[in-house]
Design an enzyme around this catalytic site. Structure first.
Site, PDB file in Angstrom:
ATOM      1  N   ASN A  11      -4.394 -11.702  -5.153  1.00  0.00           N
ATOM      2  CA  ASN A  11      -4.541 -11.023  -6.132  1.00  0.00           C
ATOM      3  C   ASN A  11      -3.150 -10.537  -6.860  1.00  0.00           C
ATOM      4  OD1 ASN A  11      -5.139  -8.535  -7.578  1.00  0.00           O
ATOM      5  ND2 ASN A  11      -5.085  -7.036  -5.992  1.00  0.00           N
ATOM      6  N   LYS A  13      -2.616  -9.237  -9.522  1.00  0.00           N
ATOM      7  CA  LYS A  13      -2.415  -7.888 -10.176  1.00  0.00           C
ATOM      8  C   LYS A  13      -1.866  -8.183 -11.440  1.00  0.00           C
ATOM      9  CE  LYS A  13      -1.100  -5.825  -5.848  1.00  0.00           C
ATOM     10  NZ  LYS A  13      -0.644  -4.748  -5.035  1.00  0.00           N
ATOM     11  N   HIS A 103     -10.263  -1.646  -5.840  1.00  0.00           N
ATOM     12  CA  HIS A 103      -8.728  -1.630  -5.327  1.00  0.00           C
ATOM     13  C   HIS A 103      -8.080  -0.295  -5.348  1.00  0.00           C
ATOM     14  CE1 HIS A 103      -4.500  -2.612  -4.983  1.00  0.00           C
ATOM     15  NE2 HIS A 103      -4.972  -3.963  -4.283  1.00  0.00           N
ATOM     16  N   GLU A 105      -5.251   0.680  -6.214  1.00  0.00           N
ATOM     17  CA  GLU A 105      -4.515   0.764  -7.569  1.00  0.00           C
ATOM     18  C   GLU A 105      -5.765   1.162  -8.821  1.00  0.00           C
ATOM     19  OE1 GLU A 105      -2.306  -2.992  -7.825  1.00  0.00           O
ATOM     20  OE2 GLU A 105      -1.190  -2.287  -5.859  1.00  0.00           O
ATOM     21  N   GLU A 175      -7.762  -2.550   3.325  1.00  0.00           N
ATOM     22  CA  GLU A 175      -6.623  -2.499   2.839  1.00  0.00           C
ATOM     23  C   GLU A 175      -5.882  -0.995   2.975  1.00  0.00           C
ATOM     24  OE1 GLU A 175      -5.579  -5.675  -0.164  1.00  0.00           O
ATOM     25  OE2 GLU A 175      -6.081  -3.978  -1.328  1.00  0.00           O
ATOM     26  N   GLY A 181       2.079  -3.258  -0.481  1.00  0.00           N
ATOM     27  CA  GLY A 181       3.016  -3.422  -1.212  1.00  0.00           C
ATOM     28  C   GLY A 181       4.513  -2.575  -0.588  1.00  0.00           C
ATOM     29  N   SER A 221       0.840  -5.946   2.840  1.00  0.00           N
ATOM     30  CA  SER A 221       2.007  -6.689   3.371  1.00  0.00           C
ATOM     31  C   SER A 221       2.032  -7.987   3.955  1.00  0.00           C
ATOM     32  CB  SER A 221       2.721  -5.575   3.849  1.00  0.00           C
ATOM     33  OG  SER A 221       3.081  -4.595   3.016  1.00  0.00           O
TER      34      SER A 221
END
Ligand code: PEP
Length: 258
Positions: A11, A13, A103, A105, A175, A181, A221
């Site tokens: 991904n 992003k 996701h 985000e 996730e 991250g 991560s």
């Protein structure tokens, strides 16, 4: 992993323009071919920005690369006066196999609630692609000890509206938000526990065949240092990778471990 073909999904992003994307794909495929990577044993998929999808398609088709790719989100409507949105049919016409849906985000920075996420999943399926549904608890739910109920609940919010055939096309990415991250990767046991709970819920909602078909990825991560242990878990069928997917050598290494 197990009888299911592992999927290593990068991904990107909001990184890489179309020139950088083209360069990356060529480098990644060169690295994998050089290492005699078996594309039938493990699937590799990239998720560039919308602006790079056409470039990736041209490259993959021209060079007969065994790389899949998809989009990072999708509109819930099919066409019309929705400035800035991109429909599932538009994405499918670029040869995309997958679309990432929900996701964390997107859930955070855009008004993507459960209803919208269900509609995205429906739009992706209707266009003949497979949704990669992202779920996972925040640190707060983990602190309260409700992380499994939370993640399973997020999957259930989507699957309760699907029939068996549709559910079998789903890919789930577990996730945990606290791991995305942050460098704080989940332990293999934590990833396995969540993937197992999600699979059990699929078996209860549908049947064992659906539960055994759906690939459940871990994300948060992931690097080449922790990938081998995570993928050795029976219910972990691959990875959704953010940061490490921006480095072709690192991504190739992870794919070789999966
Ligand atoms: C992600 O955003 O899907 C993700 C897992 O990011 P990272 O690998 O950087 O934690």
């Amino acid at each position: 992993a197990s009888k299911r073909t592992p999927l290593v999904a990068g991904n990107w992003k909001m990184n890489f323009n179309h020139l950088e994307a083209t360069y990356f794909v060529q480098k990644l495929v060169w690295l994998l071919r050089d290492a005699h990577f078996d594309f039938k044993r493990c699937e590799v998929a990239l998720f560039p920005s919308f602006t790079s999808l056409r470039s990736v398609q041209v490259l993959v088709e021209a060079d007969k690369m065994h790389i899949n790719y998809g989009a990072q989100s999708v509109s819930v409507t099919t066409q019309g006066a929705f400035t800035g949105d991109v429909s599932a049919d538009m994405i499918a016409s670029l040869g995309c196999a997958y679309v990432i849906v929900g996701h964390s985000e997107r859930r955070k920075y855009h008004p993507e609630d459960d209803a919208n996420i269900v509609d995205q999943v429906r739009a992706v399926l209707a266009a003949g692609m497979q949704p990669i549904l992202c779920v996972g608890e925040s640190f707060e739910e983990r602190r309260q000890g409700i992380e499994l109920d939370f993640a399973v609940g997020q999957v259930h919010d989507v699957t309760r509206d699907l029939n068996t055939e549709e559910a079998a096309k789903l890919i789930v990415a577990y996730e945990p938000v606290w791991a995305i991250g942050t460098g704080m990767v989940a332990t293999p046991q934590t990833a396995q526990e969540a993937a197992h709970a999600i699979r059990d819920d699929l078996a209860a909602t549908f049947d064992r065949t659906v539960a055994d078909t759906v690939r459940i990825l871990y994300g948060g991560s992931v690097t080449s240092k922790n990938a081998a242990e995570l993928i050795s878990q029976p219910d972990v069928d691959g990875f959704l990778i953010g940061g490490a997917s921006l480095d072709a050598e690192e991504l190739a290494k992870i794919a070789r471990l999966a």
